[in-house]
Design an enzyme around this catalytic site. Structure first.
Site, PDB file in Angstrom:
ATOM      1  N   ASP A 166       0.830  -1.207   0.000  1.00  0.00           N
ATOM      2  CA  ASP A 166       0.000   0.000   0.000  1.00  0.00           C
ATOM      3  C   ASP A 166       0.860   1.252   0.000  1.00  0.00           C
ATOM      4  O   ASP A 166       1.612   1.504   0.947  1.00  0.00           O
ATOM      5  CB  ASP A 166      -0.900  -0.022   1.236  1.00  0.00           C
ATOM      6  CG  ASP A 166      -1.923   1.098   1.230  1.00  0.00           C
ATOM      7  OD1 ASP A 166      -2.007   1.824   0.220  1.00  0.00           O
ATOM      8  OD2 ASP A 166      -2.625   1.255   2.238  1.00  0.00           O
ATOM      9  N   ASP A 196      -0.935   7.567  -7.441  1.00  0.00           N
ATOM     10  CA  ASP A 196      -1.423   6.451  -6.636  1.00  0.00           C
ATOM     11  C   ASP A 196      -1.618   5.220  -7.511  1.00  0.00           C
ATOM     12  O   ASP A 196      -2.556   5.150  -8.301  1.00  0.00           O
ATOM     13  CB  ASP A 196      -2.735   6.841  -5.958  1.00  0.00           C
ATOM     14  CG  ASP A 196      -3.284   5.767  -5.039  1.00  0.00           C
ATOM     15  OD1 ASP A 196      -2.625   4.727  -4.867  1.00  0.00           O
ATOM     16  OD2 ASP A 196      -4.383   5.964  -4.497  1.00  0.00           O
TER      17      ASP A 196
END
Length: 404
Positions: free
Chosen positions: A95, A276
């Protein structure tokens, strides 16, 4: 929850080789990204919107609300991490938008001779998913030659929404760990990459990321993750760096400032957003999206929630330019479309052409006006530089690939 039957798009990163490593030098780890559609189709736009809402919610409710990538498990990156001696292997979500590392959601934590129990409770909320447990210190290995001793990790006594995973390896900025230690909320927890630097295993808290555009197989594309620096063989220009923005909420993540033009037309003025990889598409503020839609002639497709264009409109597509730190990063017409061989997998029609630019769903000026997602990073080598608080980009030999 992340129910297993809904696992439609799973991008899995696996270590596939043993890199050669000199002392205190960057380590490049081969990775594989697999697209798993074995359980049917899924609307990726709705999936990305859930992801973005989690970023916004985190800003509103404080740092303890931490986003976990891709809330419904579509497009989650995982990495095999060994903990303890003898080691237990855990399948962890990789992540970029959180920084805690924890295990025990599915495969239970096994204490060994290297385990040190603390009396510190830890918890993190990931939108509707969360974990709570106790902090341990243990030996953690994220790849060949990448072993950290005395790494702080959470060990879950309870978790929700991680039925198909063992936990999270957070590689975001260390500030994202604030407010997760319940007795000392103002204390940050050094990340695995922080400690790789602190223990002189890699030279700097830097990650270099290379993703390959779709190359013909619906199941996998290859890439590489470099700990401690960059791999010069994977990019062709000097890396352009831009500082992490100071505008919230983007400043909490890998936030940057940029403008976007389509042909000669400015569709997104200079503003703030995030880079992202856990977001599949490129999302831009509603006003910018409407301009892009009008300029391309795209029509909204309810099945995929993407813009669809005709063959003639595709032939007329102009370049989409991202203006970052004085340099231009261009998405060619082919880079602006979803891989046509995968249309049916996302609920589309086999012969259609879908654009990969989506509506963010919010107006300009929100502190998060764009997301340069996975499809952007497929075209540009990306550097996440915690050491210097900046993000970098460079063209690769595949930036202008026409595989879509």
């Amino acid at each position: 929850m992340f129910p297993a039957p809904l696992l439609t798009l799973l991008l899995v990163l696996t270590i596939t080789g043993s890199p050669v490593k000199a002392a205190n030098s960057p380590v490049s780890v081969p990775i594989t990204s697999r697209l798993n559609f074995s359980n049917g189709t899924y609307n990726l736009v709705a999936h990305d919107r859930a992801h973005l809402q989690a970023l916004r919610d985190r800003s509103k409710h404080g740092k303890r609300l931490i986003h976990v990538p891709l809330i419904n498990n579509y497009g989650v990156y995982t990495i095999s991490v060994d903990v303890g001696n003898p080691p237990t292997s855990y399948n962890l979500i990789l992540d970029t938008t959180s920084a805690n590392t924890w295990v025990g959601a599915s495969t239970l934590y096994r204490e060994t001779a290297t385990s040190v129990r603390t009396d510190q409770p830890v918890a993190a909320i990931y939108n509707t998913e969360y974990f709570e447990g106790m902090m341990f210190h243990d030996t953690v290995t994220v790849g060949p030659g990448l072993t950290v001793i005395n790494q702080a990790i959470g060990v879950a006594s309870y978790s929700q929404g991680f039925d198909d995973f063992d936990g999270v390896l957070g590689i975001g900025p260390i500030a994202l760990t604030l407010n997760t230690l319940l007795l000392t909320p103002d204390v940050a927890i050094p990340t695995v990459t922080d400690n790789l630097v602190n223990q002189n295993i890699i030279p700097a808290d830097i990650l270099g990321i290379f993703f390959q555009p779709y190359a013909g197989s619906p199941q996998e594309t290859t890439g590489q993750l470099t700990f401690g620096g960059t791999n010069f063989a994977l990019y062709i220009d000097n890396i352009t760096y831009t500082p992490i923005t100071n505008v919230p909420p983007a400043s909490d993540f890998w936030g940057i400032d940029q403008a976007i033009t389509y042909g000669p037309t400015v569709i997104l003025p200079f503003t703030t957003g995030v880079v992202d990889s856990t977001n599949v598409f490129i999302a831009i503020a509603t006003q910018a999206f409407e301009q892009y839609k009008a300029a391309t002639g795209g029509q909204f497709d309810p099945a995929t929630q993407l813009l669809v264009i005709s063959n003639d409109q595709y032939d007329a597509l102009e370049d989409l330019d991202f203006h970052i730190a004085g340099q231009i990063f261009t998405l060619t017409p082919n880079a602006q479309i979803w891989p046509r061989a995968l249309n049916v997998r996302i609920g589309g029609s086999a012969g259609s052409i879908y654009l990969i630019v989506c509506d963010l769903g919010t107006p300009l000026g929100q502190g998060l006006d764009f997301v340069n997602g996975y499809v952007f990073m497929q075209r540009f080598y990306t550097v996440l530089d915690t050491h210097n608080s900046r993000v970098g980009f460079s063209a690769t030999r595949l930036t202008e690939a026409t595989t879509n």
